[in-house]
Design a protein around this motif. Structure first.
Motif, PDB file in Angstrom:
ATOM      1  N   TYR A  12       0.343 -78.264 -12.643  1.00  0.00           N
ATOM      2  CA  TYR A  12       0.174 -77.166 -11.769  1.00  0.00           C
ATOM      3  C   TYR A  12      -0.763 -77.591 -10.451  1.00  0.00           C
ATOM      4  CZ  TYR A  12      -0.991 -73.379  -7.950  1.00  0.00           C
ATOM      5  OH  TYR A  12      -1.165 -72.806  -7.270  1.00  0.00           O
ATOM      6  N   TRP A  13      -2.012 -77.464 -11.316  1.00  0.00           N
ATOM      7  CA  TRP A  13      -3.265 -78.543 -10.756  1.00  0.00           C
ATOM      8  C   TRP A  13      -2.991 -79.559 -10.427  1.00  0.00           C
ATOM      9  CZ3 TRP A  13      -7.461 -81.582 -11.072  1.00  0.00           C
ATOM     10  CH2 TRP A  13      -8.743 -81.285 -10.885  1.00  0.00           C
ATOM     11  N   ILE A  58      -0.662 -71.695   2.165  1.00  0.00           N
ATOM     12  CA  ILE A  58      -2.236 -71.434   1.624  1.00  0.00           C
ATOM     13  C   ILE A  58      -2.348 -70.168   2.041  1.00  0.00           C
ATOM     14  CG2 ILE A  58      -4.828 -71.979   1.933  1.00  0.00           C
ATOM     15  CD1 ILE A  58      -3.688 -74.263   2.038  1.00  0.00           C
ATOM     16  N   LEU A  59      -3.338 -68.643   1.314  1.00  0.00           N
ATOM     17  CA  LEU A  59      -3.887 -67.710   2.255  1.00  0.00           C
ATOM     18  C   LEU A  59      -5.015 -67.600   2.157  1.00  0.00           C
ATOM     19  CD1 LEU A  59      -2.575 -65.134   3.205  1.00  0.00           C
ATOM     20  CD2 LEU A  59      -3.086 -63.801   1.143  1.00  0.00           C
ATOM     21  N   TYR A  60      -5.636 -67.532   3.479  1.00  0.00           N
ATOM     22  CA  TYR A  60      -7.253 -67.276   3.606  1.00  0.00           C
ATOM     23  C   TYR A  60      -7.506 -66.320   3.853  1.00  0.00           C
ATOM     24  CZ  TYR A  60      -7.025 -72.386   4.726  1.00  0.00           C
ATOM     25  OH  TYR A  60      -6.681 -73.812   4.871  1.00  0.00           O
ATOM     26  N   LEU A  61      -7.667 -65.736   2.283  1.00  0.00           N
ATOM     27  CA  LEU A  61      -8.377 -63.956   2.052  1.00  0.00           C
ATOM     28  C   LEU A  61      -9.500 -64.034   3.006  1.00  0.00           C
ATOM     29  CD1 LEU A  61      -7.582 -63.871  -1.711  1.00  0.00           C
ATOM     30  CD2 LEU A  61      -6.242 -64.139   0.703  1.00  0.00           C
ATOM     31  N   ASP A  62     -10.727 -64.986   2.862  1.00  0.00           N
ATOM     32  CA  ASP A  62     -12.170 -64.753   3.464  1.00  0.00           C
ATOM     33  C   ASP A  62     -12.747 -66.091   4.553  1.00  0.00           C
ATOM     34  OD1 ASP A  62     -14.386 -63.252   4.322  1.00  0.00           O
ATOM     35  OD2 ASP A  62     -15.245 -63.602   2.027  1.00  0.00           O
ATOM     36  N   VAL A  63     -12.875 -66.033   5.509  1.00  0.00           N
ATOM     37  CA  VAL A  63     -13.392 -66.667   5.938  1.00  0.00           C
ATOM     38  C   VAL A  63     -14.403 -66.896   7.171  1.00  0.00           C
ATOM     39  CG1 VAL A  63     -12.667 -68.860   7.683  1.00  0.00           C
ATOM     40  CG2 VAL A  63     -11.320 -67.873   6.162  1.00  0.00           C
ATOM     41  N   LEU A 129     -14.704 -69.940   2.014  1.00  0.00           N
ATOM     42  CA  LEU A 129     -13.841 -69.951   1.935  1.00  0.00           C
ATOM     43  C   LEU A 129     -13.546 -69.236   0.851  1.00  0.00           C
ATOM     44  CD1 LEU A 129     -12.348 -73.312   3.441  1.00  0.00           C
ATOM     45  CD2 LEU A 129     -12.551 -71.167   4.817  1.00  0.00           C
ATOM     46  N   THR A 130     -11.932 -68.724   0.630  1.00  0.00           N
ATOM     47  CA  THR A 130     -11.372 -67.822  -0.113  1.00  0.00           C
ATOM     48  C   THR A 130     -10.264 -68.208  -0.333  1.00  0.00           C
ATOM     49  OG1 THR A 130     -12.857 -66.298  -0.902  1.00  0.00           O
ATOM     50  CG2 THR A 130     -11.208 -66.023  -2.159  1.00  0.00           C
ATOM     51  N   LEU A 131      -9.709 -69.199  -0.644  1.00  0.00           N
ATOM     52  CA  LEU A 131      -8.379 -69.192  -0.395  1.00  0.00           C
ATOM     53  C   LEU A 131      -7.215 -69.651  -1.921  1.00  0.00           C
ATOM     54  CD1 LEU A 131      -8.917 -73.288   0.125  1.00  0.00           C
ATOM     55  CD2 LEU A 131      -8.912 -71.176   1.477  1.00  0.00           C
ATOM     56  N   PHE A 142      -9.277 -69.613  -4.943  1.00  0.00           N
ATOM     57  CA  PHE A 142     -10.568 -70.422  -5.475  1.00  0.00           C
ATOM     58  C   PHE A 142     -11.578 -69.944  -4.026  1.00  0.00           C
ATOM     59  CE2 PHE A 142      -6.615 -72.673  -6.032  1.00  0.00           C
ATOM     60  CZ  PHE A 142      -6.714 -73.324  -7.234  1.00  0.00           C
ATOM     61  N   PHE A 143     -12.894 -70.462  -5.264  1.00  0.00           N
ATOM     62  CA  PHE A 143     -14.169 -69.829  -3.370  1.00  0.00           C
ATOM     63  C   PHE A 143     -14.489 -71.279  -3.781  1.00  0.00           C
ATOM     64  CE2 PHE A 143     -13.378 -66.568  -6.831  1.00  0.00           C
ATOM     65  CZ  PHE A 143     -13.090 -65.875  -6.042  1.00  0.00           C
ATOM     66  N   TYR A 144     -14.790 -71.406  -1.956  1.00  0.00           N
ATOM     67  CA  TYR A 144     -15.286 -72.773  -1.943  1.00  0.00           C
ATOM     68  C   TYR A 144     -16.392 -72.576  -0.364  1.00  0.00           C
ATOM     69  CZ  TYR A 144     -10.970 -75.287  -4.162  1.00  0.00           C
ATOM     70  OH  TYR A 144     -10.965 -76.106  -4.965  1.00  0.00           O
ATOM     71  N   LYS A 145     -17.482 -73.470  -1.119  1.00  0.00           N
ATOM     72  CA  LYS A 145     -18.490 -73.543   0.651  1.00  0.00           C
ATOM     73  C   LYS A 145     -18.609 -75.145   0.875  1.00  0.00           C
ATOM     74  CE  LYS A 145     -21.942 -70.699   0.660  1.00  0.00           C
ATOM     75  NZ  LYS A 145     -23.546 -70.308   0.700  1.00  0.00           N
TER      76      LYS A 145
END
Length: 173
Positions: A12-13, A58-63, A129-131, A142-145
């Protein structure tokens, strides 16, 4: 028992590669950026594009976005950035705006004077971002900056300056 789950997750990854996602800076306008006494007044508008190259939504939960100059945080965006769902093979553009006044120390004043003399002012917009990807029964979060670097000629008090990023990639930190 864990081998099939691990193999499924690895496949999957490898197929969806969430680590290849990068927002991009399309353009920006720096209307105000000057120091009076110990106060830095700023006004910046940025166009950030988010491209989903995957075959899943993709769901962007927090931007969230913040602006920095010389390590000094100038502020978060004026308005909260929305959570949203992005379909496959789709691009969405957000328009964060930064506006305000902040008290700065003498090091920031000296750096701005040096950059004005050199003819380029460097700003950094950090995007957090929280995706969430969901494929069949598997959900991954996933958490990204990312750091998006912008450079402008020093703006005058009456004329805004433009940055044409043409899709300049923001770098993951």
């Amino acid at each position: 028992m864990w081998a099939p789950i691990t193999a499924t997750f690895l496949i999957y990854w490898l197929i969806y590669r969430p680590d290849r996602f990068h927002p991009r800076t399309d353009s920006a306008v720096l209307a105000t950026f000057h120091i009076t006494n110990d106060s830095l007044r700023y006004d910046l508008a940025v166009d950030l594009s988010f491209r989903n190259t995957q075959r899943v939504s993709i769901l962007y939960l927090d931007v969230a976005a913040s602006m920095y100059y010389n390590g000094t945080r100038l502020g978060p965006t004026d308005d909260a950035l929305p959570s949203f769902r992005q379909g496959p093979k789709n691009t969405i553009v957000l328009h964060p705006a930064f506006n305000g006044v902040v008290t700065v120390d003498s090091g920031v004043v000296a750096e701005l004077e040096r950059e004005r003399a050199a003819g380029t002012v460097h700003l950094r917009v950090t995007v957090s971002l929280t995706l969430m990807y969901k494929v069949l029964f598997i959900k991954d979060i996933f958490f990204y900056k990312y750091d998006c670097w912008l450079w402008f000629p020093p703006p005058s008090n009456s004329t805004p300056v433009l940055f044409y990023g043409d899709g300049t990639k923001c770098w993951r930190i």
